[in-house]
Design a protein around this motif. Sequence first.
Motif, PDB file in Angstrom:
ATOM      1  N   GLY A  42       0.815  -1.211   0.000  1.00 50.96           N
ATOM      2  CA  GLY A  42       0.000   0.000   0.000  1.00 50.96           C
ATOM      3  C   GLY A  42       0.851   1.265   0.000  1.00 50.96           C
ATOM      4  O   GLY A  42       2.061   1.239  -0.203  1.00 50.96           O
ATOM      5  N   LYS A  43       0.197   2.386   0.264  1.00 48.21           N
ATOM      6  CA  LYS A  43       0.867   3.681   0.222  1.00 48.21           C
ATOM      7  C   LYS A  43       1.583   4.015   1.530  1.00 48.21           C
ATOM      8  O   LYS A  43       2.335   4.977   1.602  1.00 48.21           O
ATOM      9  N   GLY A  44       1.320   3.226   2.561  1.00 48.34           N
ATOM     10  CA  GLY A  44       1.879   3.537   3.870  1.00 48.34           C
ATOM     11  C   GLY A  44       3.386   3.580   3.891  1.00 48.34           C
ATOM     12  O   GLY A  44       3.988   4.428   4.572  1.00 48.34           O
ATOM     13  N   ALA A  45       4.030   2.680   3.152  1.00 49.44           N
ATOM     14  CA  ALA A  45       5.492   2.659   3.123  1.00 49.44           C
ATOM     15  C   ALA A  45       6.040   3.944   2.504  1.00 49.44           C
ATOM     16  O   ALA A  45       7.015   4.521   2.999  1.00 49.44           O
ATOM     17  N   SER A  46       5.407   4.402   1.418  1.00 48.02           N
ATOM     18  CA  SER A  46       5.851   5.644   0.782  1.00 48.02           C
ATOM     19  C   SER A  46       5.657   6.833   1.717  1.00 48.02           C
ATOM     20  O   SER A  46       6.512   7.729   1.791  1.00 48.02           O
ATOM     21  N   GLN A  47       4.564   6.851   2.468  1.00 51.66           N
ATOM     22  CA  GLN A  47       4.322   7.936   3.426  1.00 51.66           C
ATOM     23  C   GLN A  47       5.372   7.923   4.530  1.00 51.66           C
ATOM     24  O   GLN A  47       5.896   8.969   4.921  1.00 51.66           O
ATOM     25  N   MET A  48       5.725   6.721   5.005  1.00 52.79           N
ATOM     26  CA  MET A  48       6.738   6.612   6.049  1.00 52.79           C
ATOM     27  C   MET A  48       8.105   7.075   5.532  1.00 52.79           C
ATOM     28  O   MET A  48       8.852   7.753   6.239  1.00 52.79           O
ATOM     29  N   LEU A  49       8.419   6.684   4.281  1.00 57.24           N
ATOM     30  CA  LEU A  49       9.683   7.121   3.686  1.00 57.24           C
ATOM     31  C   LEU A  49       9.768   8.645   3.640  1.00 57.24           C
ATOM     32  O   LEU A  49      10.794   9.230   4.008  1.00 57.24           O
ATOM     33  N   GLN A  50       8.688   9.284   3.207  1.00 56.96           N
ATOM     34  CA  GLN A  50       8.675  10.742   3.105  1.00 56.96           C
ATOM     35  C   GLN A  50       8.821  11.390   4.480  1.00 56.96           C
ATOM     36  O   GLN A  50       9.513  12.410   4.625  1.00 56.96           O
ATOM     37  N   GLU A  51       8.176  10.798   5.486  1.00 62.22           N
ATOM     38  CA  GLU A  51       8.284  11.328   6.845  1.00 62.22           C
ATOM     39  C   GLU A  51       9.724  11.253   7.358  1.00 62.22           C
ATOM     40  O   GLU A  51      10.145  12.069   8.179  1.00 62.22           O
ATOM     41  N   LEU A  52      10.473  10.262   6.868  1.00 61.67           N
ATOM     42  CA  LEU A  52      11.863  10.094   7.267  1.00 61.67           C
ATOM     43  C   LEU A  52      12.830  10.851   6.352  1.00 61.67           C
ATOM     44  O   LEU A  52      14.048  10.727   6.485  1.00 61.67           O
ATOM     45  N   GLY A  53      12.267  11.613   5.403  1.00 61.12           N
ATOM     46  CA  GLY A  53      13.100  12.402   4.506  1.00 61.12           C
ATOM     47  C   GLY A  53      13.681  11.626   3.345  1.00 61.12           C
ATOM     48  O   GLY A  53      14.663  12.056   2.738  1.00 61.12           O
ATOM     49  N   ILE A  54      13.097  10.475   3.042  1.00 66.82           N
ATOM     50  CA  ILE A  54      13.572   9.641   1.927  1.00 66.82           C
ATOM     51  C   ILE A  54      12.537   9.729   0.805  1.00 66.82           C
ATOM     52  O   ILE A  54      11.362   9.420   1.011  1.00 66.82           O
ATOM     53  N   GLN A  55      12.955  10.155  -0.374  1.00 67.61           N
ATOM     54  CA  GLN A  55      12.032  10.312  -1.487  1.00 67.61           C
ATOM     55  C   GLN A  55      11.769   8.962  -2.152  1.00 67.61           C
ATOM     56  O   GLN A  55      12.708   8.339  -2.665  1.00 67.61           O
ATOM     57  N   PRO A  56      10.520   8.473  -2.148  1.00 72.92           N
ATOM     58  CA  PRO A  56      10.226   7.205  -2.824  1.00 72.92           C
ATOM     59  C   PRO A  56      10.507   7.314  -4.320  1.00 72.92           C
ATOM     60  O   PRO A  56      10.215   8.336  -4.944  1.00 72.92           O
ATOM     61  N   GLN A  57      11.072   6.252  -4.894  1.00 68.76           N
ATOM     62  CA  GLN A  57      11.375   6.220  -6.318  1.00 68.76           C
ATOM     63  C   GLN A  57      10.663   5.031  -6.956  1.00 68.76           C
ATOM     64  O   GLN A  57      10.844   3.887  -6.520  1.00 68.76           O
ATOM     65  N   MET A  58       9.865   5.316  -7.975  1.00 69.35           N
ATOM     66  CA  MET A  58       9.130   4.273  -8.679  1.00 69.35           C
ATOM     67  C   MET A  58       9.444   4.356 -10.170  1.00 69.35           C
ATOM     68  O   MET A  58       9.530   5.451 -10.730  1.00 69.35           O
ATOM     69  N   VAL A  59       9.613   3.212 -10.813  1.00 69.64           N
ATOM     70  CA  VAL A  59       9.793   3.140 -12.266  1.00 69.64           C
ATOM     71  C   VAL A  59       8.808   2.113 -12.799  1.00 69.64           C
ATOM     72  O   VAL A  59       8.879   0.934 -12.445  1.00 69.64           O
ATOM     73  N   GLN A  60       7.837   2.587 -13.608  1.00 70.71           N
ATOM     74  CA  GLN A  60       6.818   1.705 -14.183  1.00 70.71           C
ATOM     75  C   GLN A  60       6.124   0.873 -13.108  1.00 70.71           C
ATOM     76  O   GLN A  60       5.893  -0.319 -13.260  1.00 70.71           O
ATOM     77  N   GLY A  61       5.794   1.546 -12.000  1.00 70.01           N
ATOM     78  CA  GLY A  61       5.078   0.890 -10.921  1.00 70.01           C
ATOM     79  C   GLY A  61       5.927   0.027 -10.014  1.00 70.01           C
ATOM     80  O   GLY A  61       5.424  -0.567  -9.055  1.00 70.01           O
ATOM     81  N   ARG A  62       7.235  -0.059 -10.285  1.00 66.72           N
ATOM     82  CA  ARG A  62       8.134  -0.883  -9.476  1.00 66.72           C
ATOM     83  C   ARG A  62       8.986   0.025  -8.591  1.00 66.72           C
ATOM     84  O   ARG A  62       9.541   1.019  -9.055  1.00 66.72           O
ATOM     85  N   ARG A  63       9.112  -0.339  -7.317  1.00 63.22           N
ATOM     86  CA  ARG A  63       9.841   0.487  -6.372  1.00 63.22           C
ATOM     87  C   ARG A  63      11.357   0.272  -6.485  1.00 63.22           C
ATOM     88  O   ARG A  63      11.827  -0.860  -6.467  1.00 63.22           O
ATOM     89  N   ILE A  64      12.111   1.391  -6.615  1.00 65.65           N
ATOM     90  CA  ILE A  64      13.558   1.330  -6.490  1.00 65.65           C
ATOM     91  C   ILE A  64      13.862   1.182  -4.990  1.00 65.65           C
ATOM     92  O   ILE A  64      13.419   1.998  -4.186  1.00 65.65           O
ATOM     93  N   THR A  65      14.601   0.137  -4.633  1.00 68.68           N
ATOM     94  CA  THR A  65      14.785  -0.178  -3.218  1.00 68.68           C
ATOM     95  C   THR A  65      16.261  -0.084  -2.847  1.00 68.68           C
ATOM     96  O   THR A  65      17.017  -1.063  -2.963  1.00 68.68           O
ATOM     97  N   ASP A  66      16.691   1.116  -2.410  1.00 73.50           N
ATOM     98  CA  ASP A  66      18.053   1.246  -1.896  1.00 73.50           C
ATOM     99  C   ASP A  66      18.076   0.746  -0.451  1.00 73.50           C
ATOM    100  O   ASP A  66      17.062   0.290   0.083  1.00 73.50           O
TER     101      ASP A  66
END
Length: 260
Positions: A42-66
């Motif tokens: 869901g979107k919760g992980a992206s919201q948590m990333l943003q709260e921690l100052g980490i910009q979520p990165q998606m390519v064609q619906g797939r998450r870039i996972t550093d």
Amino acid sequence: MKQLLKVFKIGGGVLDDEAQLQAFVGEFSRVAGRKILVHGGGKGASQMLQELGIQPQMVQGRRITDAATLDVVTMFYAGKTNKQLVAALQAAGTNALGLSGADGNVIRAVKRSVKEIDYGFVGDLPAGSVNAQLLGTLLEAGLTPVLCAITHDGQGQLLNTNADTIASTVARALAAPYEVELHFCFEKDGVLADINDEASVIPQIQPQQYQQLKAEGVIAAGMIPKLDNAFAALEAGVEKVVIEHALKINQPVKTVLCRS
């Protein structure tokens, strides 16, 4: 005669809405017999990333996972989301057991190789990646495995793996001992002949018809990867693939994909 096993996959649309999630849990708990649930994040992980100052990165619906993103999605998928879902299922009378791929070595992935895009710590599932024996033992003990999108490589590295891929691969792996139905649950009643008409559900699609619908542009682009994956599962021994509304899994309205 093989026992029936139903593998359900739910995504963010349901996980992000508490009322819908509770409704789905109730419907899922009414499904009798052996069953497995696979969930995304869901979107919760992206919201948590943003709260921690980490910009979520998606390519064609797939998450870039550093590395930093992997820490967060592991906490969110394998921790918060998985355990809240298991707790809700227990409350609804389903004896669920939440698992990441590392637990019991149930799903071993390989890190995606870098080509045009470096996806980071993303795992792909080769043949033999699913521990079908363990899942079978849990099912026969009356447990309902609840699998999240976190896998591992067997060398201590966790990986983020697409939940649709996990559901399809698990269904294929269990197609020998069980008669497997694979259910993709989302926010529509099935595959629509007209994207603007919610009532235009196509009740059944065979491979030849699917190719024709794609050629005519009837099936929306976003649905094509899911259906390609579904027909590949049928070819690999899965008995039936169902596309349906997450809140209507016990109702007749749905799209059934079949081999012939």
